[in-house]
Design a protein around this motif. Structure first.
Motif, PDB file in Angstrom:
ATOM      1  N   ARG A 181       3.719 -77.507 -46.671  1.00  0.00           N
ATOM      2  CA  ARG A 181       4.202 -76.679 -47.978  1.00  0.00           C
ATOM      3  C   ARG A 181       4.831 -75.203 -47.813  1.00  0.00           C
ATOM      4  O   ARG A 181       5.316 -74.918 -48.493  1.00  0.00           O
ATOM      5  N   PHE A 182       4.683 -74.612 -46.484  1.00  0.00           N
ATOM      6  CA  PHE A 182       5.397 -73.218 -46.563  1.00  0.00           C
ATOM      7  C   PHE A 182       6.964 -73.390 -46.158  1.00  0.00           C
ATOM      8  O   PHE A 182       7.381 -72.435 -46.184  1.00  0.00           O
ATOM      9  N   ASN A 204      -3.817 -80.096 -48.841  1.00  0.00           N
ATOM     10  CA  ASN A 204      -2.847 -79.038 -49.377  1.00  0.00           C
ATOM     11  C   ASN A 204      -1.596 -79.708 -49.199  1.00  0.00           C
ATOM     12  O   ASN A 204      -0.716 -79.420 -50.178  1.00  0.00           O
ATOM     13  N   ASP A 248       9.917 -72.818 -47.389  1.00  0.00           N
ATOM     14  CA  ASP A 248      10.399 -72.283 -48.543  1.00  0.00           C
ATOM     15  C   ASP A 248      10.904 -71.046 -48.293  1.00  0.00           C
ATOM     16  O   ASP A 248      10.452 -69.977 -47.626  1.00  0.00           O
ATOM     17  N   ALA A 280      -0.736 -75.831 -39.634  1.00  0.00           N
ATOM     18  CA  ALA A 280      -0.339 -75.115 -40.944  1.00  0.00           C
ATOM     19  C   ALA A 280       0.128 -76.173 -41.965  1.00  0.00           C
ATOM     20  O   ALA A 280       0.572 -77.443 -41.339  1.00  0.00           O
ATOM     21  N   SER A 281       0.142 -76.077 -43.140  1.00  0.00           N
ATOM     22  CA  SER A 281       0.659 -77.134 -44.191  1.00  0.00           C
ATOM     23  C   SER A 281       2.285 -77.084 -44.194  1.00  0.00           C
ATOM     24  O   SER A 281       2.644 -76.148 -44.029  1.00  0.00           O
TER      25      SER A 281
END
Lengths: 415, 415
Positions: free
Chosen positions: A369-370, A246, A372, A366-367
């Motif tokens: 990518r969060f 991910n 944000d 957790a990835s």
């Protein structure tokens, strides 16, 4: 320079009015702007056509053309985003802390606008509206400097914004754009200390570097992300695999995507064949150190350069490490202090990673990518700060504010 | 430049260790430092004698010599201040806000050190210890650049600090000082982006201006204060008189002292004769606009220059205004956004002043002299920020910190 000083003066004057504006009036102006953007779709698209034609003539590649392109749907999305900003709570006026001192003065720390914000950005014309609207909501005037490739689109959008603000009884100079997109004028903007309270660059690492090197006004550095995922020896294989796939492949072009996987030597042999297969199924090219190549001989051998690179592409570097300390050292050496993740079941290893990794956002299980503003729940995002001053990590409306102390006395003098 | 890069590298390495240090260890090291400063009084005074002799030879005036002079009592005071910093709460590690997002990640915003802090300052050698100690308490490494006039004093103090930190098992490079006090080296320090997280100038308006114009590293602007007191038509005469006399005459050399009195025309005739008499009793020279001169003919006529000047001396400019709006406009035009006060009994006038005056600290019915980290209850002060980014107003320990997001997951990936 003289026209820039003139713009600075106009922005300062507008910022005083914006700073005093009522929340309701600001929100109504934003709603009216959303309507105006929709109503002017044809004019905006016509201007965008000119930019697209020029870019096409200049042989700009398709991915870039797509970033530049506006469509009726995209303008609808922009208008929708403006309405969302109108719906957010107004941070201006909030008293974040209030106390009494020994002299019995009541001292409150109150959120106020920053004043005048400069934004230097590239290609995507939606940034024009996005930045202007977030600054407006927080009572700040903006001076925009977009890229030359979106020149006509940006001018058309700013014209709509200024006319719409005027119609809502706000000063049009709340939002101004530099019509001169030369490098010289950009450099002058970076030194406009008398009028600019802060300058925010949004775009490539090169743009941000140029601003950092030249600006004498306060800058908020955004964006570049050489992010890592570290898979510990006590990680669960499936969770670890999902997180790295991910973090890398869900959207490789963005700054919170992972660029390097670090994996503990105790599980590398077990985990890597599956992880590499799953990454390749997502079209990710893998480069690895000699330990990785020993495990998976068809992997390209990574060099020092790979550890330093933000690929922003379907490429991942993999390095085998002997323990969490080596992983932390690697991250603090090569990372850009953006987003870093560990996958582990071990409490003490997770705490050590959280504490010792120096980054804006540090994740356990957790990835990356969060990282944000929307994912964090801020409802907006002007950028992701990778500096330590003023704001760090995703910046929402609060990060576009300053504070002032308001002090209520009864005649106190200092002894 | 090469030695500066070396210092930067050493500071970075030290800052990593400081950032992980336990609160108890830091406090014990500060207590030991207080003892070491006292124990080395003779060495420090001997070094200070050299600076005083040079200054005296150069014809430096008495007030400046006094700022430069150390005595056994002053070293005792410096040591006492170090102990006070040891007694303050450690902000590092505090989680200022923690919440769950829609993906059920637990996101905490945690205070962390800024990293490496540069301090450029002038004359007073106590700043050397003060700045180093506040940065150390907050886990930051420091690179100091003092003035050439305090060269030997500063080197002696830093030697004591470094040896004491080493003896407490901290890296000596937590505190470094530039031995080269040339302008060129100072300029290089201002551009040391790879190693400095922030640069704080402390000193004259000229020094601060030079830093603002040349620095490419993030700067926190401190200090200059062209502060005003506005006496409204609904002010109580005795309260107003006490406040302006305190704001001007209690310590004219500091940045929170008032430089201009603005007074409503409706009370100017009544109040000014008493106010001017009381100011003169405190040896304050008064300069006024033509309305003031009409009321009190022996007052010197003020010029445009007077409204712009931070006298930092026993001089006050007085201007008669027609209403609170004119007062606010004058302050926002000539002020340096430091500390501003209104004296009034009227609720709406006070609210308007609080809201519309753009300054770090805005007072109702109190003296501007309260703008100070100790008076505010912070227990310390590294300076008073007059910029809007990161910190505004008195800066205590919290303002020497950054934050990072620590995020606890259970295997979440982004959709």
């Amino acid at each position: 320079m003289s026209s820039l000083i003139q713009m600075g003066k106009q922005a300062k004057a507008a910022s005083f009015i914006l700073g005093q504006a009522k929340t309701k009036a600001k929100n109504e102006a934003l709603q009216a702007l959303a309507t105006a953007l929709m109503a002017n779709t044809d004019i905006i698209l016509a201007a965008n056509e000119k930019d697209l034609a020029t870019a096409s003539d200049n042989g700009v590649r398709d991915a870039m053309l797509d970033r530049l392109r506006l469509t009726p749907e995209r303008i609808q999305d922009i208008a929708k985003a403006v309405k969302q900003v109108a719906a957010l709570a107004d941070p201006i006026g909030e008293v974040v802390h209030m106390w009494k001192n020994e002299a019995d003065l009541t001292i409150g720390k109150q959120r106020v606008p920053l004043g005048v914000i400069g934004i230097i950005y590239e290609s995507r014309p939606n940034v024009t509206v996005d930045a202007a609207v977030l600054c407006f909501k927080t009572g700040n005037a903006t001076i925009l400097r977009g890229g030359s490739e979106a020149f006509h689109s940006n001018l058309a959008l700013v014209k709509v914004i200024r006319e719409s603000l005027s119609a809502s009884d706000f000063p049009a100079d709340a939002v101004q754009i530099l019509e001169d997109t030369s490098r010289e004028t950009a450099q002058q903007l970076m030194k406009l200390n008398a009028y600019l309270d802060v300058l925010i660059p949004r775009g490539s690492a090169r743009l941000i570097q140029a601003v950092l090197e030249n600006a004498t006004v306060p800058v908020i550095e955004t964006g570049t992300g050489n992010c890592h995922v570290y898979i510990d020896k006590e990680a669960q294989q499936e969770m670890a695999t999902k997180i790295i796939v991910n973090a890398k492949a869900s959207r490789p072009s963005v700054c919170n995507a992972a660029e390097t996987l670090l994996i503990h030597e105790a599980v590398a042999g077990d985990f890597l064949p599956t992880i590499i297969a799953r990454l390749r199924a997502e079209n990710v090219e893998v480069r690895g150190d000699k330990h990785v190549v020993a495990i998976s001989p068809d992997v390209i051998l990574a060099t020092e350069l790979d550890w330093e690179t933000e690929y922003a592409d379907y490429i991942l570097a993999i390095k085998v490490v002997s323990d969490v300390d080596e992983a932390i050292h690697h991250i603090n050496t090569y990372g850009t202090k953006h987003s870093e993740a560990i996958v582990t079941d071990n409490y003490f290893t997770s705490q050590k990673f959280l504490q010792q990794v120096d980054a804006a956002a540090v994740y356990v299980n957790a990835s990356t990518r969060f990282t944000d503003g929307f994912e964090f729940g801020f409802g907006a995002e002007i950028g992701i700060s990778t500096q330590k001053l003023h704001a760090r990590g995703p910046m929402g409306l609060n990060e576009l504010t300053s504070t002032k102390y308001i002090i209520y006395g009864e005649g106190q003098i200092r002894e």
